[in-house]
Design a protein around this motif. Structure first.
Motif, PDB file in Angstrom:
ATOM      1  N   THR A 181       0.823  -1.202   0.000  1.00  0.00           N
ATOM      2  CA  THR A 181       0.000   0.000   0.000  1.00  0.00           C
ATOM      3  C   THR A 181       0.858   1.253   0.000  1.00  0.00           C
ATOM      4  O   THR A 181       0.345   2.349  -0.214  1.00  0.00           O
TER       5      THR A 181
ATOM      6  N   MET B  51      -0.949   4.620  -0.158  1.00  0.00           N
ATOM      7  CA  MET B  51      -1.862   4.810  -1.300  1.00  0.00           C
ATOM      8  C   MET B  51      -3.316   4.745  -0.884  1.00  0.00           C
ATOM      9  O   MET B  51      -4.187   5.270  -1.575  1.00  0.00           O
ATOM     10  N   ASP B  52      -3.604   4.090   0.266  1.00  0.00           N
ATOM     11  CA  ASP B  52      -5.000   4.049   0.725  1.00  0.00           C
ATOM     12  C   ASP B  52      -5.483   5.431   1.133  1.00  0.00           C
ATOM     13  O   ASP B  52      -6.681   5.696   1.140  1.00  0.00           O
TER      14      ASP B  52
ATOM     15  N   GLY C 279      -6.226   9.353  -3.556  1.00  0.00           N
ATOM     16  CA  GLY C 279      -7.361   9.051  -4.430  1.00  0.00           C
ATOM     17  C   GLY C 279      -7.805  10.318  -5.137  1.00  0.00           C
ATOM     18  O   GLY C 279      -7.744  11.414  -4.571  1.00  0.00           O
TER      19      GLY C 279
ATOM     20  N   ARG D 258      -2.845  -0.837 -10.889  1.00  0.00           N
ATOM     21  CA  ARG D 258      -3.628  -0.772  -9.658  1.00  0.00           C
ATOM     22  C   ARG D 258      -3.153   0.420  -8.815  1.00  0.00           C
ATOM     23  O   ARG D 258      -3.973   1.201  -8.295  1.00  0.00           O
ATOM     24  N   ALA D 259      -1.844   0.581  -8.721  1.00  0.00           N
ATOM     25  CA  ALA D 259      -1.310   1.705  -7.959  1.00  0.00           C
ATOM     26  C   ALA D 259      -1.756   3.022  -8.567  1.00  0.00           C
ATOM     27  O   ALA D 259      -2.196   3.940  -7.863  1.00  0.00           O
TER      28      ALA D 259
ATOM     29  N   LYS E  22      -5.451   3.621  -7.863  1.00  0.00           N
ATOM     30  CA  LYS E  22      -5.692   3.946  -6.456  1.00  0.00           C
ATOM     31  C   LYS E  22      -5.347   5.384  -6.141  1.00  0.00           C
ATOM     32  O   LYS E  22      -6.041   6.051  -5.375  1.00  0.00           O
TER      33      LYS E  22
ATOM     34  N   GLY F 144     -10.875   7.653  -8.976  1.00  0.00           N
ATOM     35  CA  GLY F 144     -11.796   7.496  -7.857  1.00  0.00           C
ATOM     36  C   GLY F 144     -12.068   8.811  -7.162  1.00  0.00           C
ATOM     37  O   GLY F 144     -11.785   9.897  -7.671  1.00  0.00           O
TER      38      GLY F 144
ATOM     39  N   ARG G  94      -9.810  11.911  -1.498  1.00  0.00           N
ATOM     40  CA  ARG G  94      -9.775  11.296  -0.175  1.00  0.00           C
ATOM     41  C   ARG G  94     -10.601  12.094   0.836  1.00  0.00           C
ATOM     42  O   ARG G  94     -10.923  13.268   0.624  1.00  0.00           O
TER      43      ARG G  94
END
Lengths: 143, 513
Positions: B307, B369-370, B373, B437-438, B441, B445, B448
């Motif tokens: 992540t 990375m979580d 966004g 994917r990175a 992320k 989307g 955040r």
């Protein structure tokens, strides 16, 4: 006899150093690295002991451009006879110690001094940050 | 002026060492320090271009330091050395420009410039030297300077100081063990053949091999060298320090480490096995192909679960180095050329991605990375750049990475290595997955949760941060669209590596072909 003793000493130092770097205390690991590097230094020096005609030194004066026989420099490199090190002329029998390995080992000692100094400072800073010298506590990062 | 041109190999090592000393004295005048360092590094870049051009037109250049012939230290610039030096200095120059803005003032003004110069000296020295013990010395120079640079602080301080200490300790202890192993190997080699000059070792080992008197301990020595260079390059069983060290370093240093420093291991393997121990090549191939496949698999699988953006890039470096070694292991002119093309493309794309990750950290104040966004709206430039880098690493057509992967797989199939290539291809798909994917992320989307993690920085990035990234991105695209010069250079270099006779002749008898 002498060579056997030297080999045993080197082997024991290697074993001792390996044992120490597997300890959990940072200082012991660092001491282990020091012991290992000294074992290696002894190994390098022991490489340079020759007897007989295989003496890797250069005869004659320092030439203009290396391996040219005309300039008075003699690099006797008898590859055809199966002799690999540069040798002095046949017939002369002298016990000699290779000067090159001493230069190599000097360099290696200086380098291990520098790395040891750095790693000791690092250990001090780790002790400041973590409050411990136990390597088991240093597990915030997982490889 | 003519005489200056004759001394380029030693200048490329001496100038950064001299600059390292000068920079310490100039630390009270930061502006001059910065300007001088950038200027001198640029001059060195120009010198390395001239060096490569000279080697390309006139053949291998041998420079004797101290004029002791093969018994002294020789610097040898063949196509591989000169090309690697050029690559090193290009990435160094851009990283240096980037770090002027990125590194915290106090770190930057005190010792950063000196250490950076020493790192460059270590890199150019280890690429140019023709002496195995001297290679060890330069390894130590670049090890110590890179360790000290890893603990330099970046602005904003997203990486904790304690993490840096821990990672550096791991790196330093492992590298010191690596140097000890290298010294053992050199000492045993010297005891066997009586020389530390690489070309001379090559002649003597081949002569012994041809005469059938090759002592058995040449094989353990060769294995020790695999350990040494495998440790430097993060080959599979010795890769675990890399994902700690590369992410904790400040971004420009990560770019140097991932872009250039792990390639020193590749270079060492090339020199040791394709020049010195040509008799052990069959053994080398049997060992290196499984290890490189294991490296690819471990790197790709571990990267999927990350992540932390820089950790993901570091694991990706582990995987990509496996592809480079795969090309070396297959061991024909075409496969080695393919892995050299791969190496250059990876150096460009990965240093660019690490520099971009610095920009992303600057923007989002986190590496997780979580907690990002939707950044494509607030930071479109970083999004584009990361996408270009991700496409190159994943091997998408308009980028340089595609050419590298294509050549490597084509070469492998030509040589008949079907199963290794099949495994490599399978995990190349995984590479594509984790890179995109990175990207999704971080940049797609919803934006955040600003209440929880705070607003994105609205502070625009300075051109000192964006220009190096854009230049590297242009390089990535150029190598993808117009790859012929690079491929031609790689082919010539690989031909020189596979047939070391010109190198040996140049060093020992001064016949330049």
């Amino acid at each position: 006899m002498n060579n056997t003793l030297l080999s045993f000493t080197i082997a024991i130092l290697f074993g001792f150093g390996t044992f120490l770097i597997l300890r959990r205390d940072i200082i012991k690991v660092i001491i282990g690295l020091g012991v290992l590097s000294h074992a290696v230094n002894m190994l390098i020096v022991s490489v340079g002991v020759f007897t007989g005609t295989k003496v890797p030194i250069i005869l004659g004066s320092h030439g203009e451009h290396g391996a040219s026989g005309a300039s008075g420099t003699i690099f006797n490199d008898a590859l055809a006879d199966g002799v690999l090190a540069p040798v002095v002329a046949a017939g002369t029998h002298i016990d000699y110690v290779d000067p090159l390995v001493q230069a190599l080992v000097l360099t290696a000692i200086v380098i291990s001094l520098a790395t040891t100094a750095f790693i000791l400072i690092l250990a001090y800073r780790i002790h400041e940050e973590y409050g411990t010298t136990d390597l088991r506590e240093l597990r915030r990062l997982w490889g | 002026m003519i005489s200056l041109m004759d001394h380029i190999p030693i200048l490329l090592i001496a100038i950064p060492i001299l600059m390292a000393a000068i920079m310490i004295f100039l630390r009270s005048i930061p502006a001059l320090q910065k300007a001088l360092n950038v200027l001198v590094t640029f001059c060195m870049l120009v010198l390395s271009v001239i060096l490569l051009e000279q080697v390309w037109t006139n053949g291998i250049i041998v420079y004797e330091v101290g004029e002791w012939g093969k018994y002294g230290i020789v610097l040898v610039a063949d196509l591989l050395s000169a090309g690697m030096v050029l690559l090193t200095l290009f990435v160094s120059f851009l990283s240096l420009v980037y770090s002027l803005e990125y590194i915290e003032e106090r770190s930057l003004n005190s010792s950063y410039h000196s250490l950076f110069n020493l790192l460059m000296a270590g890199l150019t020295g280890s690429f140019l030297t023709g002496d195995i013990f001297n290679l060890f010395v330069f390894f130590e120079i670049l090890l110590l300077s890179s360790c000290a640079l890893v603990v330099a602080n970046e602005k904003g301080g997203v990486t904790k100081s304690s993490d840096k200490m821990e990672a550096t300790f791991k790196y330093l202890v492992l590298s010191m063990l690596g140097s000890i192993v290298m010294l053992i190997a050199i000492a045993s080699l010297y005891a066997t053949v009586g020389t530390v000059n690489m070309a001379d070792i090559s002649v003597k080992v081949s002569a012994m091999g041809a005469a059938g008197t090759l002592p058995w301990h040449i094989y353990p020595i060769a294995l020790l060298f695999i350990v040494v260079f495998g440790n430097k390059a993060a080959l599979f069983p010795l890769h675990y320090w890399l994902p700690d060290v590369h992410p904790t370093a400040p971004s420009p240093i990560s770019a140097m480490l991932s872009g250039v420093l792990i390639k020193v291991g590749v270079y060492g393997m090339l020199r040791v096995f394709f020049l010195m121990f040509t008799v052990t090549l069959p053994m080398f191939q049997k060992i290196i192909i499984p290890l490189s496949l294991a490296t690819i698999i471990i790197g790709a699988i571990s990267a999927v679960g990350q992540t932390d953006v820089k950790r993901l890039l570091a694991y990706s470096s582990v995987g990509q180095i496996g592809y480079i070694f795969l090309g070396l292991g297959m061991g024909s002119v075409y496969t080695v050329a393919a892995s050299l093309v791969y190496l250059v493309n990876h150096a460009f794309a990965k240093s660019m991605l690490f520099l971009t990750s610095g920009g992303i950290i600057h923007h989002a104040h986190t590496r997780d990375m979580d907690k990002m966004g939707g950044m494509i709206k607030s930071s479109p430039l970083m999004g584009t750049m990361f996408l270009i880098g991700a496409m190159s690493i994943a091997g998408f057509p308009p980028m340089g990475g595609f050419i590298g992967k294509f050549l490597l797989f084509d070469a492998g199939i030509n040589e008949g290595f079907y199963i290794p290539i099949a495994i490599a291809l399978l995990f190349a798909v995984l590479t594509m997955f984790y890179m995109f994917r990175a990207w999704m992320k971080m940049f797609w989307g919803e934006t955040r949760d600003t209440k929880k993690y705070g607003e994105y920085s609205s502070h625009a990035l300075s051109p000192l941060l964006t220009m190096p990234i854009i230049i590297l991105a242009l390089g990535v695209i150029v190598f993808g669209v117009y790859a012929e010069p690079l491929i031609a250079l790689a082919q010539a270099t690989a031909a020189q590596i596979i047939d070391p006779q010109p190198y040996i002749d140049a060093v020992l008898t001064r016949v330049v072909r």
